[in-house]
Write a protein that holds these residues in place. Structure first.
Motif, PDB file in Angstrom:
ATOM      1  N   SER A 174     100.437  90.378 101.374  1.00  0.00           N
ATOM      2  CA  SER A 174     100.837  88.967 101.338  1.00  0.00           C
ATOM      3  C   SER A 174     100.612  88.300 102.689  1.00  0.00           C
ATOM      4  N   SER A 175     100.862  89.035 103.777  1.00  0.00           N
ATOM      5  CA  SER A 175     100.628  88.467 105.112  1.00  0.00           C
ATOM      6  C   SER A 175      99.146  88.145 105.304  1.00  0.00           C
ATOM      7  N   TRP A 176      98.306  89.061 104.898  1.00  0.00           N
ATOM      8  CA  TRP A 176      96.850  88.817 105.045  1.00  0.00           C
ATOM      9  C   TRP A 176      96.423  87.597 104.234  1.00  0.00           C
ATOM     10  N   LEU A 177      96.943  87.460 103.030  1.00  0.00           N
ATOM     11  CA  LEU A 177      96.565  86.322 102.186  1.00  0.00           C
ATOM     12  C   LEU A 177      96.969  84.995 102.818  1.00  0.00           C
ATOM     13  N   LEU A 178      98.142  84.954 103.452  1.00  0.00           N
ATOM     14  CA  LEU A 178      98.588  83.709 104.067  1.00  0.00           C
ATOM     15  C   LEU A 178      97.834  83.428 105.373  1.00  0.00           C
ATOM     16  N   LYS A 179      97.600  84.475 106.156  1.00  0.00           N
ATOM     17  CA  LYS A 179      96.893  84.265 107.431  1.00  0.00           C
ATOM     18  C   LYS A 179      95.446  83.867 107.215  1.00  0.00           C
ATOM     19  N   SER A 180      94.835  84.435 106.201  1.00  0.00           N
ATOM     20  CA  SER A 180      93.413  84.151 105.963  1.00  0.00           C
ATOM     21  C   SER A 180      93.191  83.007 104.985  1.00  0.00           C
ATOM     22  N   PHE A 181      94.260  82.286 104.674  1.00  0.00           N
ATOM     23  CA  PHE A 181      94.125  81.191 103.706  1.00  0.00           C
ATOM     24  C   PHE A 181      93.148  80.155 104.255  1.00  0.00           C
ATOM     25  N   PRO A 182      92.166  79.746 103.477  1.00  0.00           N
ATOM     26  CA  PRO A 182      91.127  78.823 103.978  1.00  0.00           C
ATOM     27  C   PRO A 182      91.711  77.483 104.415  1.00  0.00           C
ATOM     28  N   LYS A 183      91.150  76.943 105.523  1.00  0.00           N
ATOM     29  CA  LYS A 183      91.634  75.675 106.049  1.00  0.00           C
ATOM     30  C   LYS A 183      90.590  74.569 105.940  1.00  0.00           C
ATOM     31  N   HIS A 184      89.318  74.961 105.969  1.00  0.00           N
ATOM     32  CA  HIS A 184      88.287  73.926 106.036  1.00  0.00           C
ATOM     33  C   HIS A 184      87.245  74.032 104.921  1.00  0.00           C
ATOM     34  N   SER A 185      87.093  75.185 104.310  1.00  0.00           N
ATOM     35  CA  SER A 185      86.034  75.367 103.301  1.00  0.00           C
ATOM     36  C   SER A 185      86.475  74.741 101.975  1.00  0.00           C
TER      37      SER A 185
ATOM     38  N   THR B 252      85.898  79.721  95.231  1.00  0.00           N
ATOM     39  CA  THR B 252      85.222  81.020  95.305  1.00  0.00           C
ATOM     40  C   THR B 252      86.043  82.047  96.065  1.00  0.00           C
ATOM     41  N   PHE B 253      87.097  81.631  96.724  1.00  0.00           N
ATOM     42  CA  PHE B 253      87.930  82.552  97.500  1.00  0.00           C
ATOM     43  C   PHE B 253      88.874  83.319  96.583  1.00  0.00           C
ATOM     44  N   ILE B 254      89.193  84.536  97.003  1.00  0.00           N
ATOM     45  CA  ILE B 254      90.137  85.358  96.240  1.00  0.00           C
ATOM     46  C   ILE B 254      91.519  84.728  96.228  1.00  0.00           C
ATOM     47  N   HIS B 255      91.832  83.936  97.258  1.00  0.00           N
ATOM     48  CA  HIS B 255      93.131  83.274  97.324  1.00  0.00           C
ATOM     49  C   HIS B 255      93.348  82.365  96.117  1.00  0.00           C
ATOM     50  N   CYS B 256      92.311  81.666  95.720  1.00  0.00           N
ATOM     51  CA  CYS B 256      92.425  80.758  94.568  1.00  0.00           C
ATOM     52  C   CYS B 256      92.743  81.537  93.295  1.00  0.00           C
ATOM     53  N   ASP B 257      92.066  82.658  93.101  1.00  0.00           N
ATOM     54  CA  ASP B 257      92.287  83.470  91.898  1.00  0.00           C
ATOM     55  C   ASP B 257      93.708  84.045  91.862  1.00  0.00           C
ATOM     56  N   ILE B 258      94.153  84.560  93.028  1.00  0.00           N
ATOM     57  CA  ILE B 258      95.479  85.193  93.060  1.00  0.00           C
ATOM     58  C   ILE B 258      96.584  84.152  92.911  1.00  0.00           C
ATOM     59  N   LEU B 259      96.411  82.982  93.534  1.00  0.00           N
ATOM     60  CA  LEU B 259      97.417  81.935  93.422  1.00  0.00           C
ATOM     61  C   LEU B 259      97.561  81.471  91.967  1.00  0.00           C
ATOM     62  N   GLU B 260      96.441  81.295  91.320  1.00  0.00           N
ATOM     63  CA  GLU B 260      96.502  80.889  89.906  1.00  0.00           C
ATOM     64  C   GLU B 260      97.189  81.960  89.072  1.00  0.00           C
ATOM     65  N   ARG B 261      96.877  83.231  89.377  1.00  0.00           N
ATOM     66  CA  ARG B 261      97.493  84.344  88.648  1.00  0.00           C
ATOM     67  C   ARG B 261      99.003  84.361  88.826  1.00  0.00           C
ATOM     68  N   LEU B 262      99.434  84.225  90.072  1.00  0.00           N
ATOM     69  CA  LEU B 262     100.865  84.308  90.370  1.00  0.00           C
ATOM     70  C   LEU B 262     101.648  83.169  89.737  1.00  0.00           C
ATOM     71  N   SER B 263     101.093  81.953  89.788  1.00  0.00           N
ATOM     72  CA  SER B 263     101.831  80.813  89.241  1.00  0.00           C
ATOM     73  C   SER B 263     102.039  80.961  87.747  1.00  0.00           C
ATOM     74  N   HIS B 264     101.019  81.403  87.044  1.00  0.00           N
ATOM     75  CA  HIS B 264     101.159  81.603  85.599  1.00  0.00           C
ATOM     76  C   HIS B 264     102.091  82.781  85.293  1.00  0.00           C
ATOM     77  N   PHE B 265     101.973  83.832  86.077  1.00  0.00           N
ATOM     78  CA  PHE B 265     102.772  85.026  85.826  1.00  0.00           C
ATOM     79  C   PHE B 265     104.261  84.737  86.005  1.00  0.00           C
ATOM     80  N   LEU B 266     104.608  84.079  87.108  1.00  0.00           N
ATOM     81  CA  LEU B 266     106.015  83.793  87.378  1.00  0.00           C
ATOM     82  C   LEU B 266     106.601  82.841  86.349  1.00  0.00           C
ATOM     83  N   LEU B 267     105.801  81.893  85.909  1.00  0.00           N
ATOM     84  CA  LEU B 267     106.296  80.921  84.934  1.00  0.00           C
ATOM     85  C   LEU B 267     106.619  81.579  83.602  1.00  0.00           C
ATOM     86  N   SER B 268     105.865  82.623  83.257  1.00  0.00           N
ATOM     87  CA  SER B 268     106.075  83.272  81.962  1.00  0.00           C
ATOM     88  C   SER B 268     106.905  84.546  82.059  1.00  0.00           C
ATOM     89  N   LEU B 269     107.366  84.881  83.257  1.00  0.00           N
ATOM     90  CA  LEU B 269     108.134  86.106  83.436  1.00  0.00           C
ATOM     91  C   LEU B 269     109.490  86.000  82.746  1.00  0.00           C
TER      92      LEU B 269
END
Length: 1461
Positions: A78-89, A95-112
Motif C-alpha cells: 500500500s505504501s508503494w502504491l501511494l508513493k508511486s501514484f502518478p502526478k502528471h501522466s 494504463t497504470f496499475i493504480h487505476c486498476d487496483i483503485l477501481e477494484r478496491l472501490s467496488h469490492f468494499l462497496l459490495s463487501l
C-alpha cells in the motif's frame, strides 16, 4: 507508460500461497499464512510484479484484497502504491496499475458483507462515483489541453445535453470529442470541485486536482480495508467450511467426510460459494440516468409511459419535443413555461404544467423520494402524464393538490422548497436533499372532494405505478420493459436490510415488491462482483403456495432484469426482445388454469440435488419444491415417497371425506375450519414434531392452551374424533396430506441429511398459508442464517390448512437457530428484524379505516389470534362504505339498490355472501346479474365495487355474542355502552367471524356496500358509526345507487381474474357479459370438470354418472382445443386426456383409456400416452410413439414397452411385428426364453388358464423355429429342441395331436430321433416313424425300434394297410412271420393258434379274439345274429377290451376250419 519490472519473484510463489490458503481451517490460519510472507525481500520492481500477479490471479478468490488488507506485505504494497501514484501522466493514467487496483478496491468494499457506519457508506458511494468518472474526465482534460482555443463541446441534441452556444470552431472540436464526454455532464465537474476548462492551464489544474482526489480516495480505501472488522470479513472468505449443513451432528459428520474427500481431489482454486461473498447491494434500486439528463430524478406514471411510447411509435418529432422538455426539467430549468402552476393559489400543494407545443402540456409535481446511496431524501419530478388543453381539468388538479397537501406540513415544505441557482440570475435549480424523516400527516382541513375526483386520484396515486425514467427506458424505446417502481422509505429500508427479517403487512401493502428488489439486489451484486471475482452464482429461491403468485413474481423479476440488461444489448437484440415480448403479450390472451400446464418448470431436474447454478434464481410453489425433495428422499433409510398417491387438498376433503363423517360430529361445524385444525394444529404444529406418529395424541391436543388455540377450545374431543375418522379413511384410500409429506421429508433429512447444495437466500411469501412444520423444512434448505425472508399477513389466515401467527413462527425459528448454533461450527444469525408495512396500495382510506376497526377488535379481545401491527393507512381519502339496514329481511327490495338512475339494472364488481345457501337465495331475488361469490371464493380477489350481503344475518354466532364489540363503543358522554363482559370461551366464535369480515372488506378498491337487516349487524354498525367510518341508510332515505354499469372490457378483466382464481361459473357469467363466447365456453368446460370431480360414488348408478360427467368434460375440452393454438391447445388436450382417464378409472373402461391415450399423444405428453396404450394393449400405437418421439419418451419406459410389445406380439403370433423390434437374433432368443418362462409360470386353474398356457407355449415354439432358420450346427439343434419342447408342452395342455406332431417334426430336425419317434407313434404318424427308424438305424435303440415296428405293423393291419404291414415282416422273428403268411394264405385257424400262443405282446390275444368273433359273425344266421351279444357285451363277459377295428371280411374263408372252431 507502465514502469519496467526489474526483478522477478520465484516462479511458484503465487500457487504455493493459493494452495496454503485453500486448506486454511480458520481465520487464524489465514492470518498466519499472511504473516509468513517476507516483506523485506521485496524491491520496488518486485512490488509491482507482485501486485500485477495478484491482480491477474484473482479469478477465483480476492487474493489482492486479502494481501493488501493484512499481513507482512500489506503496508509495503500500500505504501508503494501511494508513493508511486502518478502526478502528471494525465493522459496515460488509465494504463497504470493504480487505476486498476483503485477501481477494484472501490467496488469490492462497496459490495463487501460488512455493516459500515453512515460516514463510511457515504465515502464508498462517493468513491464509486469518483473512480467511474474521474479517469474519463482526465482523458478529456488531456485532450482539451492540446488546443487552448477550443472549449467544451455543445451538447448534441441526440444526447439531450444542454449548454451554452459555442463558436463554430468549438462545435467542430465538440463533434470530435463527442464519444469522450458523453459519459459525464456539467454536474459531475461541480461535484468534483472543478470547473469547465476554458484554457489549457485550466485543464492542467483540473487534472492535478482530480489526481490528488483519487490519491486521497486510494488512501482512505486502504484505511478502511485494514480495519479489523473489514479484513476479518475478507479472511473469512478463505476459510474452508467444515460443515455447510444446518442439520444435526450426523449431518455434520457426513459433511466433514465429504469435505475431506473433496479436498483430496479438488484443485486449490475451487470457486467459493455465493454466501458470504454476495450480499444485497443498495444499487438494486438504482437505475442510471440517460445521457444528457440532469440531477433531478424523473419518475413517470404508467400513463406517462404509455404516452411516451405512443409518441415514439407514431410521431417521432413530437417525441423529441417531449423528451427535450423532460431533459430541461431534469436539469432544473424551471422557467415560466416549464413550471407554470396549474392549481389555484389557495391550494397549498402545487401541481405544475410545462408547455411543449401550442396544445400539449406536461403535468407534474415536485416530490421527495429516498436517496439510493445514503439515508437521505431528495427532490424529484413526478410526471403524471401528457395532456392537451381540452384534457386538463383544473378542478381535478386542484383536488389533486388538496389530496397531496394532506401528507403533512413537513412534506409540503420539502416539496415546495427550492435551492438557489448555480449562477446568479439563472433559472437552473439543483434538487435539494433532506435528512430522511418519517412522514407525519397533519389535520390540514381541505374541502370535500367530488367523488369522481377521488376515484381518479385513487387510480393515479394508488393504482398507477411510478417508475424511474432511465437510460434503460429510453433504450427500450417502444418495447415494454418493466422498470423499478418508486418505493417509500420503509420499503427501501427492507430492501437494503442485509440480514434475515420478517415482513408483516395487510393486503396490498407492498410485501411482494420488497421481495422482488431484494432478489434483484443480490443478482446485481453478483453481476458486479463476478467481473472481478470468481464466485458461485447465489442460489435464491422464492417460495409461496400459489402458482399464480409465483408466475406473476417471476415475470416481474424477469422484466426488471431485462430492463437492467437493455443498455448492454444492440438494436438487433432489442428488436428480437421486442418480438419475444409481442409473442408473450399475445400469449397473455390465452385462457387456461395454470395448474393444468404440465410443462410449467418442466426444465428443472427431477431431484433437488441436481439443481445447478443456472437454475437460479428459482421461483417455485411449495408443492413443486417438495416434489424436487421427494425425488432425493425416496428410499432414504426405508423412507419411500407416495408415488402416484393423491394429495388430500381441501376440495378433496370437502367432497370425498366430509360427507362420510358421522353427522353428529359434523353438525354446525365449518369443514374448512375443521380441516384447518387437523392440518395446522394436530398434524402441523411445532409439538407434532416431537411425536413419532407425526401428530398430537388426544392428551397432548386436549392440553393445548385455550388462549393460543382458541378456535375449538370447547370441542376438542369432538374434533379429535373427526381427526381419527379422517385418518382412518385416508389410510383406506391410500392418500396423504401436506403434513404427511412434510413429516416424511424431515424424517429423510434426519436420516441422510439435506440432499445436494443448500441455497443462499430464501424468500417465503404469504407464509401464513404454510404449516408451521413447513418452516423447519424450508430453514434446513438454507445455509445462510442471515438470508431468510418471511412475509405474510396472519389476518388473512382463512386460507385452508394454516393456523399460526408470525409470533409463533418467530419463536419456532428462534429455537431452531439455538439448536443449530449449539450443534455446529458455522455462521451465527444476526438479530432478526421485524418490519411492518402499513400503507395500503390497494384500497382508499375510507375502506381501510373500516378494515382497521375490525383488526382493532381482534387484537383487543384476542391479542394472540393475529399479529399486532401498526394501524393500516390508505394513501388517498375515499367515500366511507355504505351500510343499508332497517328493512324487513323478507320484504327488502334489492332491485332498488341494483338499478341505475334510469331504473335499469346494472352490472357491477361482486357481491359477497357467507355461504352457498345465501348465494342461491340472492340469485333468486336479483336474477342473473353481477357476480355472486362466497367468502372463500373471494379470497385473493380484488374488485372496484363490492356488496357484502347478509354477512351478520347468516352468522352462526348469535346476537348476544356479537354484542361484545360494544365494549369498544364510547357513548356521547364518553362512557361505554351496555355490553356483555368478554368471556374467552363464550366469544371464541367472534374471532373467526371478524377474520372473515376483514377479508370481505379488503376485497374492495373503491366502493363497499353492506346490506344486512338483522339485529346481529347492529353492534358492529354501532361501532363503525361511532367512529364515523360508514354512511348509514334506512328505509325512506334517498340513498345513492350502488354503482355504474361495468363496461365489456371491465367484465372481461374481472372474468380473467375470476378464472385465475378458479371461480369458473362466475367467470363464465362475466365473460358472457363481456360478449366473449369462446372464453365463456372455456370457463364452462372447467366447471364441468369441477362438477365431475366433486361427484360422490355410492353405487353403480353413481359410478356411471361420474364417468359420464368426466366424458362430457373431456369432450368439451376437445372442442375448446380445436379453436386454440400453442400452449393453450396443449393444456386443453391434456385436460381432455385426464378427464377420459378419470372416466376410465370409474369402471376400468378400456375405451376411455384409449381415448385418453390419443389425447395425451396430441398434447405431446408421450410418456403418459405410451403407458395408456400399453395398458389397453394398443402396442402398435405404443411402439409408434416410442419410435417417432424417442427423444421425448423416457428411455426406461421406452425399453419396457418395447420388451412388453415383443412378448405381446409373440403371444399373439404376430411374428413379423415382433421381429421388427428385435435388433438381433440373440435379442429375439432372449425374449423367447423369457416368454417360455412366462408360459411355464401360468397356473392351470381353469379352462382359460389352460388355453392361455397352450397359446404361450405354442408362440414360444414358433419363435424358436424362426430363430432356428438362420442358425447352424449345434445352435440350430438346440433351437429346434426348444421349439419341440414348447410344442410338446402345448400339446400337454389339451392333449392336442396337432401340437405333438409339430413337436415330433422339431425333434427330428433337432436330430433327437427317439422323442421324435415317440411322438410320431403317439399321434399315429407311423409312416414318419418307420422312415426315421430306417434312415437313422444307428441313432435309434434297436429294442425300442422293434417295439415301434410291431405297433406300426398292428396299426397297418387294423387300418387295412396290408402292404405296409407286410413290408415290416422281414425284420420280425419267424413265428410272427408265419402268422402273417397264414392269414395271407387263408389259414385263419393257424393264425389264431399262433396269436394265442404269443405271450410277449398284449395285442396278440386281442387280435385273436377279433378274428374269432369275425368268423362267428360270418357263419351265423340272421336270427342268431339278432340275439347274439354285441362286441362290447362279449368283451365285458370275457374281461377283454372291446374291439376297435373295422372287420376285414376278405381275410377269412368259410371253410371247415370255422366249423371246427
Amino acid at each position: 507508460m507502465k514502469p519496467e519490472v526489474r526483478n522477478a519473484l520465484p516462479e511458484h510463489w503465487l500457487s504455493e500461497l493459493s494452495s496454503k490458503l485453500s486448506r486454511a481451517p480458520s481465520v487464524e490460519a489465514v492470518q498466519a499464512i499472511l504473516d509468513e510472507l517476507g516483506a523485506t525481500s521485496l524491491s520496488n520492481g518486485q512490488v509491482e510484479s507482485v501486485l500485477r500477479q495478484l491482480l491477474d490471479a484473482t479469478e477465483h478468490k480476492p487474493l489482492l484484497e486479502l494481501v493488501l488488507a493484512y499481513g507482512s506485505w500489506s503496508c509495503r504494497l500500500s505504501s508503494w502504491l501511494l508513493k508511486s501514484f502518478p502526478k502528471h501522466s494525465v493522459d496515460e493514467f488509465q494504463t497504470f496499475i493504480h487505476c486498476d487496483i483503485l477501481e477494484r478496491l472501490s467496488h469490492f468494499l462497496l459490495s463487501l458483507p460488512c455493516t459500515f457506519e453512515r460516514e463510511a457508506q457515504l465515502f464508498l458511494s462517493e468513491a464509486k462515483f469518483q473512480v467511474e468518472r474521474i479517469p474519463r474526465i482526465l482523458k478529456y482534460m488531456a485532450d482539451f489541453a492540446l488546443d487552448k482555443t477550443e472549449t467544451v463541446d455543445e451538447a448534441n441534441s441526440g444526447d439531450f445535453v444542454t449548454g451554452r452556444k459555442r463558436k463554430q470552431s468549438h462545435r467542430k472540436h465538440a463533434r470530435k470529442m463527442e464519444g469522450q464526454n458523453s459519459s459525464f455532464k456539467q454536474q459531475d465537474l461541480a461535484r468534483l470541485n472543478v470547473t469547465d476548462p476554458q484554457t489549457k492551464e485550466d485543464a492542467s489544474l483540473n487534472a492535478s486536482i482530480l489526481l490528488d482526489t483519487l490519491k486521497g480516495t486510494f488512501s482512505q480505501c486502504f484505511d478502511l480495508l485494514q480495519k479489523p472488522e473489514v479484513y476479518g470479513t475478507v479472511q473469512s472468505m478463505f476459510v474452508v467450511l467444515v460443515s455447510t449443513n444446518g442439520g444435526n451432528h450426523r449431518d455434520e459428520k457426513k459433511q466433514q467426510l465429504a469435505n475431506c474427500s473433496a479436498s483430496e481431489e479438488a484443485p486449490a482454486d475451487v470457486t467459493p460459494a455465493a454466501y458470504p461473498c454476495i450480499q444485497p447491494m443498495k444499487a438494486a434500486l438504482y437505475f442510471e440516468s440517460a445521457s444528457g439528463f440532469g440531477d433531478w430524478h424523473i419518475l413517470i406514471s404508467s400513463r406517462a409511459d404509455r404516452d411516451l411510447r405512443g409518441a415514439r411509435r407514431s410521431d417521432a418529432k413530437f417525441f423529441e419535443i417531449i423528451l427535450k422538455k423532460i431533459v430541461e426539467l431534469s436539469n432544473g430549468q424551471f422557467s415560466g413555461d416549464n413550471q407554470k402552476r396549474l392549481t389555484k393559489p389557495d391550494v397549498e400543494f402545487p401541481v405544475f404544467e410545462a408547455k411543449m407545443t401550442r396544445d400539449s402540456r406536461l403535468v407534474y409535481q415536485i416530490d421527495c423520494i429516498p436517496g439510493y446511496e445514503n439515508n437521505s431524501e431528495r427532490q424529484a419530478i413526478k410526471i403524471f402524464g401528457i395532456y392537451t388543453h381540452a384534457q386538463i381539468d383544473k378542478r381535478f388538479w386542484d383536488s389533486m393538490g388538496y389530496q397531496l397537501s394532506k401528507k403533512g406540513k413537513a412534506y409540503r415544505d420539502r416539496c415546495t422548497f427550492r435551492n438557489q441557482p448555480h449562477d446568479k440570475g439563472d433559472y437552473v435549480i439543483p434538487p435539494a436533499t433532506f435528512r430522511l424523516e418519517k412522514e407525519v400527516s397533519d389535520d390540514n382541513i381541505i374541502p370535500e372532494l367530488p367523488k369522481e375526483d377521488v376515484d381518479e386520484i385513487h387510480s393515479l396515486l394508488v393504482l398507477e405505478k411510478f417508475v424511474t425514467l432511465s437510460k434503460e427506458l429510453l433504450k427500450s424505446g417502444s418495447r415494454h420493459l418493466a422498470l423499478n417502481a418508486s418505493v417509500d422509505p420503509q420499503e427501501k429500508e427492507i430492501i437494503e436490510h442485509t440480514n434475515s427479517c420478517y415482513v408483516l403487512g395487510r393486503s396490498g401493502t407492498g410485501k411482494t415488491t420488497t421481495v422482488l428488489f431484494k432478489m434483484l439486489g443480490i443478482e446485481r451484486a453478483y453481476a458486479q462482483q463476478s467481473e472481478i471475482l470468481s464466485v458461485a452464482r447465489p442460489r435464491q429461491i422464492f417460495v409461496t403456495q400459489s402458482r399464480v403468485l409465483v408466475t406473476r413474481v417471476e415475470e416481474s423479476f424477469s422484466k426488471l432484469w431485462e430492463s437492467l440488461e437493455a443498455t448492454k444489448k444492440s438494436e438487433e437484440e432489442l428488436r428480437e426482445l421486442a418480438g419475444q415480448q409481442k409473442l408473450q403479450k399475445e400469449g397473455d390472451s390465452v385462457l387456461y388454469d395454470v395448474d393444468d400446464d404440465v410443462t410449467w418448470k418442466a426444465g428443472l431436474p427431477k431431484k433437488f440435488s441436481l439443481l445447478k447454478d443456472e437454475h437460479f434464481p428459482l421461483f417455485l410453489t411449495f408443492d413443486r419444491l417438495c416434489q424436487l425433495l421427494e425425488g432425493d428422499t425416496e428410499n432414504a433409510e426405508g423412507i419411500t415417497v407416495n408415488g402416484k398417491r393423491q394429495l388430500v387438498t381441501y376440495n378433496i376433503f370437502l367432497e370425498q371425506y366430509w360427507p362420510h363423517f358421522p353427522q353428529d360430529l359434523t353438525k354446525n361445524l365449518d369443514p374448512a375450519l375443521v380441516f384447518n385444525e387437523i392440518l395446522g394444529v394436530i398434524k402441523g404444529s411445532e409439538k407434532s414434531l416431537s411425536h413419532v406418529t407425526g401428530y398430537l395424541d388426544l392428551g397432548a391436543y386436549r392440553d393445548l392452551s385455550h388462549r393460543t388455540q382458541h378456535l375449538f377450545a370447547n370441542h376438542r374431543h369432538r374434533i379429535y374424533s373427526l381427526f381419527r375418522a379422517y385418518m382412518d379413511r385416508k389410510r383406506k384410500r391410500g392418500e396423504f396430506d401436506s403434513a404427511d409429506r412434510t413429516h416424511r421429508i424431515l424424517k429423510a433429512f434426519d436420516a441422510a441429511g439435506v440432499p445436494g447444495t443448500k441455497i443462499d437466500y430464501l424468500y417465503v411469501d404469504e407464509a401464513q398459508d404454510n404449516l408451521l412444520i413447513d418452516a423447519r423444512l424450508l430453514r434446513l434448505l438454507c445455509r445462510n442464517p442471515n438470508g431468510l425472508f418471511w412475509a405474510g399477513d396472519t389476518a388473512q389466515t382463512i386460507a385452508i390448512g394454516s393456523s399460526f401467527r408470525f409470533d409463533d413462527l418467530k419463536a419456532f425459528l428462534y429455537r431452531l437457530e439455538q439448536r443449530r448454533e449449539q450443534g455446529e461450527r458455522s455462521a451465527t444469525q444476526s438479530e432478526l428484524r421485524t418490519f411492518q408495512l402499513a400503507v395500503n396500495y390497494r384500497s382508499h382510506a375510507g375502506i381501510v379505516r373500516c378494515a382497521t376497526a375490525v383488526i382493532e377488535l381482534i387484537t383487543h379481545f384476542w391479542p394472540y389470534a393475529i399479529d399486532s401491527l401498526a394501524p393500516e393507512q390508505g394513501i388517498v381519502d375515499g367515500p366511507n362504505p355504505i351500510f343499508y339496514s332497517g328493512w324487513d329481511t323478507n320484504t327488502v327490495d334489492y332491485i332498488q339498490f341494483l338499478s341505475g338512475n334510469s331504473g335499469e339494472l346494472i352490472e357491477f364488481g361482486a357481491r359477497q355472501l357467507r355461504d352457498e345457501a345465501a348465494k342461491v337465495e340472492l340469485r333468486k331475488q336479483v336474477g342473473d346479474i353481477g357476480l355472486i361469490l362466497t367468502l372463500y371464493e373471494c379470497k385473493g380477489l380484488e374488485f372496484d365495487d363490492v356488496l357484502l350481503y347478509r354477512f351478520f344475518e347468516d352468522s352462526t354466532v348469535d346476537l348476544s355474542q356479537w354484542r361484545v364489540v360494544l365494549n369498544l363503543v364510547k357513548g356521547a358522554t364518553g362512557q361505554s355502552l351496555s355490553a356483555p363482559r368478554f368471556d374467552e370461551e363464550r366469544h371464541a366464535g367472534i374471532c373467526s367471524e371478524l377474520k372473515f369480515l376483514y377479508v370481505a372488506i379488503t376485497r374492495s378498491r373503491k366502493n363497499l356496500w353492506i346490506i344486512d337487516c338483522s339485529d346481529k349487524a347492529k353492534p358492529i354498525k354501532t361501532l363503525w358509526e361511532s367512529k364515523g367510518y360508514i354512511q348509514s341508510y334506512v328505509p325512506g332515505s334517498d340513498g345513492p345507487r350502488l354503482a355504474q354499469s361495468s363496461t365489456p372490457e371491465e367484465w372481461a378483466t374481472t372474468a380473467r381474474t375470476l378464472f385465475a382464481n378458479r371461480r369458473y361459473l362466475q367467470a363464465m357469467h362475466a365473460f358472457e357479459r363481456a360478449g366473449r363466447a369462446r372464453e365463456a365456453k372455456i370457463s364452462y368446460t372447467h366447471s364441468l370438470r369441477d362438477t365431475a370431480r366433486s361427484m360422490q360414488i355410492f353405487d353403480k348408478m353413481a359410478i356411471s354418472a361420474k364417468r359420464d360427467a368426466f366424458c362430457s368434460a373431456a369432450e368439451s375440452f376437445l372442442e375448446c382445443s380445436r379453436g386454440s393454438e400453442g400452449k393453450e391447445r396443449r393444456v386443453f388436450l391434456h385436460n381432455a386426456a385426464e378427464c377420459f382417464e378419470k372416466a376410465g378409472d370409474c369402471d376400468d373402461s378400456m375405451k376411455d383409456y384409449q381415448r385418453a391415450a390419443r389425447a395425451y399423444e396430441d398434447a405431446k405428453e408421450y410418456n403418459i400416452a405410451v403407458r395408456l396404450y400399453e395398458k389397453t394393449e394398443m402396442f402398435d400405437e405404443a411402439v409408434r410413439v416410442t419410435q417417432s418421439h424417442w427423444q421425448e419418451v423416457d428411455k426406461e419406459l421406452a425399453n419396457h414397452v418395447r420388451q412388453t410389445a415383443k412378448l405381446y406380439y409373440l403371444k399373439n403370433r404376430e411374428f413379423g411385428k415382433a421381429k421388427a423390434l428385435f435388433d438381433s437374433v440373440e435379442e429375439q432368443l432372449e425374449c423367447t426364453y423369457s416368454f417360455r418362462d412366462y408360459a411355464r409360470s401360468i397356473q392351470l386353474l381353469g379352462k382359460k388358464a389352460i388355453f392361455a398356457k397352450r397359446n404361450a407355449f405354442f408362440s414360444a415354439a414358433e419363435s424358436f423355429l424362426e430363430c432356428a432358420q438362420g442358425a447352424e450346427g449345434k445352435e440350430r439343434c438346440v433351437l429346434f429342441h426348444n421349439a419341440a419342447d414348447c410344442f410338446e408342452e402345448a400339446g400337454n395342455c389339451g392333449d392336442n395331436i396337432k401340437d405333438y406332431r409339430r413337436a415330433a417334426r422339431a425333434y427330428e430336425d433337432a436330430t433327437e430321433y427317439t422323442p421324435a419317434i415317440r411322438l410320431y407313434s403317439k399321434t399315429g404318424m407311423y409312416d414318419e416313424t418307420i422312415l426315421v427308424i430306417q434312415n437313422h438305424p444307428q441313432e435309434v435303440d434297436e429294442e425300442f425300434a422293434n417295439d415301434v415296428r410291431k405297433k406300426a405293423r398292428l396299426y397297418y393291419l387294423e387300418n387295412g394297410e396290408f402292404e405296409k404291414a407286410k413290408a415290416l415282416l422281414d425284420s420280425v422273428e419267424e413265428p410272427l412271420e408265419s402268422r402273417e403268411d397264414n392269414i395271407a394264405e387263408g389259414r385263419t385257424m393257424e393264425t389264431i393258434d399262433a396269436l394265442l400262443d404269443d405271450k410277449e405282446y398284449v395285442e396278440s390275444k386281442r387280435w385273436a379274439n377279433d378274428l374269432i368273433l369275425q368268423g362267428l359273425w360270418e357263419s351265423t344266421s340272421l336270427s342268431r345274429k339278432i340275439r347274439y351279444p354285441t362286441d362290447r357285451q362279449l368283451a365285458k363277459d370275457t374281461d377283454a377290451p372291446a374291439p376297435h377295428y373295422t372287420p376285414h371280411l376278405h381275410f377269412f374263408s368259410t371253410g371247415s376250419s370255422f366249423a371246427r372252431t
